[in-house]
Design an enzyme around this catalytic site. Structure first.
Site, PDB file in Angstrom:
ATOM      1  N   GLN A 173      -4.320  -4.105  15.677  1.00  0.00           N
ATOM      2  CA  GLN A 173      -3.645  -4.968  16.641  1.00  0.00           C
ATOM      3  C   GLN A 173      -3.414  -6.366  16.050  1.00  0.00           C
ATOM      4  O   GLN A 173      -2.347  -6.945  16.208  1.00  0.00           O
ATOM      5  CB  GLN A 173      -4.494  -5.053  17.918  1.00  0.00           C
ATOM      6  CG  GLN A 173      -3.754  -5.568  19.122  1.00  0.00           C
ATOM      7  CD  GLN A 173      -2.703  -4.590  19.630  1.00  0.00           C
ATOM      8  OE1 GLN A 173      -2.818  -3.393  19.430  1.00  0.00           O
ATOM      9  NE2 GLN A 173      -1.664  -5.101  20.235  1.00  0.00           N
ATOM     10  N   HIS A 210      -3.874  -0.272  24.346  1.00  0.00           N
ATOM     11  CA  HIS A 210      -3.924   0.679  23.231  1.00  0.00           C
ATOM     12  C   HIS A 210      -5.316   0.686  22.601  1.00  0.00           C
ATOM     13  O   HIS A 210      -5.733   1.662  21.995  1.00  0.00           O
ATOM     14  CB  HIS A 210      -2.903   0.303  22.152  1.00  0.00           C
ATOM     15  CG  HIS A 210      -1.498   0.713  22.488  1.00  0.00           C
ATOM     16  ND1 HIS A 210      -1.109   2.030  22.552  1.00  0.00           N
ATOM     17  CD2 HIS A 210      -0.394  -0.014  22.785  1.00  0.00           C
ATOM     18  CE1 HIS A 210       0.184   2.086  22.857  1.00  0.00           C
ATOM     19  NE2 HIS A 210       0.632   0.866  23.019  1.00  0.00           N
ATOM     20  N   GLU A 265       9.292  -2.242  28.862  1.00  0.00           N
ATOM     21  CA  GLU A 265       9.031  -1.257  27.811  1.00  0.00           C
ATOM     22  C   GLU A 265       9.099   0.159  28.391  1.00  0.00           C
ATOM     23  O   GLU A 265       8.082   0.695  28.829  1.00  0.00           O
ATOM     24  CB  GLU A 265       7.642  -1.472  27.192  1.00  0.00           C
ATOM     25  CG  GLU A 265       7.512  -2.750  26.402  1.00  0.00           C
ATOM     26  CD  GLU A 265       6.253  -2.815  25.551  1.00  0.00           C
ATOM     27  OE1 GLU A 265       6.134  -3.758  24.768  1.00  0.00           O
ATOM     28  OE2 GLU A 265       5.384  -1.921  25.668  1.00  0.00           O
ATOM     29  N   HIS A 268       6.307   2.738  27.105  1.00  0.00           N
ATOM     30  CA  HIS A 268       4.863   2.491  27.120  1.00  0.00           C
ATOM     31  C   HIS A 268       4.252   2.964  28.447  1.00  0.00           C
ATOM     32  O   HIS A 268       4.586   2.454  29.513  1.00  0.00           O
ATOM     33  CB  HIS A 268       4.597   0.993  26.902  1.00  0.00           C
ATOM     34  CG  HIS A 268       3.144   0.613  26.899  1.00  0.00           C
ATOM     35  ND1 HIS A 268       2.473   0.195  25.764  1.00  0.00           N
ATOM     36  CD2 HIS A 268       2.224   0.590  27.885  1.00  0.00           C
ATOM     37  CE1 HIS A 268       1.211  -0.065  26.068  1.00  0.00           C
ATOM     38  NE2 HIS A 268       1.039   0.158  27.369  1.00  0.00           N
TER      39      HIS A 268
END
Ligand SMILES: [Zn+2]
Length: 287
Positions: A173, A210, A265, A268
């Protein structure tokens, strides 16, 4: 003569006042923007720009990134997984069956992770690994059964779902975040401006779903760009309509940017469980 002098003096003082007020309001605005840009505690202590030459191209910046073919997983891959699932089977509630107050905010399914709420230090989960010849895909193992069901149901409707970048560890990340900042800085942006724009597109390290294995980026075999165009694909449309039936929500919807703080998004998805997913879908809510 004396009168004009007085008026001149007055005008002079007035213009000084105006300059003072205008310049002050400008400074105030600057301070406000800065405070918004970097939320308290958002930057990890070890945060630093990573020197790398693997920068995004202008095209990628526009597209929000192309999916890495080696990090995509199909239904066949997901079906082969050797997880030891512990998820209790949850029925999709009927219309009007769920009330908002029936949700427990400490439930892992609806844990809120964003810029203002970074991952709790004591947060625990088990990573389920789906191994393929290409590589391995990881996510919270409790969501795998419903992920399989969702992908199978899509296939039954003639839609191919492809999973990409499900789990990202903290280092990954940070790497993605820094890479993006650097790419923007190459376009003559200041660090602060680049940070602000990056935080819109890539989640701040420590603040990504995530990282707890509950978020999935989903594309399809014929369209593998993470950009708004995905919403017009069969897979994008199928997911927007059906993902809630399997406990997944479109996490960053269009028109909710002021709530989520993240740009739209359509690829996602976040697992929240069937009850919460249905409630949010029915009420056009986001987490
Ligand atoms: Zn994502």
């Amino acid at each position: 003569m004396k009168k004009t002098l007085k008026i001149r003096k007055l005008l002079c003082m007035l213009s000084v006042c105006i300059i003072f007020i205008v310049s002050n309001s400008f400074i105030y605005e600057q301070i406000q923007i800065n405070a918004d840009d970097i939320p308290a505690g958002a930057l990890p202590e070890d945060f630093e720009l990573i020197e790398d030459e693997d920068l995004l191209t202008d095209e990628e910046l526009k597209d929000h990134g192309e999916v890495d073919a080696e990090e995509t997983f199909t239904l066949d891959d997901v079906m082969k997984s050797d997880f030891s699932a512990v998820a209790e089977e949850e029925e999709l509630p009927k219309d009007g069956e769920i009330q908002l107050d029936s949700f427990d905010e400490n439930d892992w399914k609806i844990v809120l992770i964003n810029k203002q709420h970074s991952i709790p230090e004591d947060y625990e989960f088990t990573l389920g690994t789906i191994s393929t010849s290409k590589g391995s895909m990881k996510c919270d193992e409790r969501i795998i059964p419903e992920l399989q069901q969702m992908m199978q149901a899509a296939k039954d409707d003639g839609v191919t779902l492809v999973i990409c970048s499900p789990y990202r560890d903290y280092e990954r990340q940070i790497y993605l975040f820094n890479r993006k900042i650097k790419a923007y800085m190459k376009q003559q942006m200041s660090y602060l401006e680049a940070y602000r724009v990056t935080a819109q597109a890539v989640t701040v390290p420590g603040a990504s779903e995530h990282q707890i294995g509950l978020a999935l980026d989903i594309v399809t075999n014929t369209y593998q760009s993470l950009n708004e165009g995905f919403e017009d694909t069969d897979a994008g449309k199928w997911l927007a309509k059906h993902s809630y039936e399997y406990g997944f929500i479109l996490r960053y919807p269009k028109g909710k940017e002021d709530i989520t703080g993240i740009s739209y998004e359509p690829w996602h998805f976040r697992y929240v469980g069937k009850a919460a997913a249905k409630y949010m879908y029915d009420h056009e809510m986001t987490l």
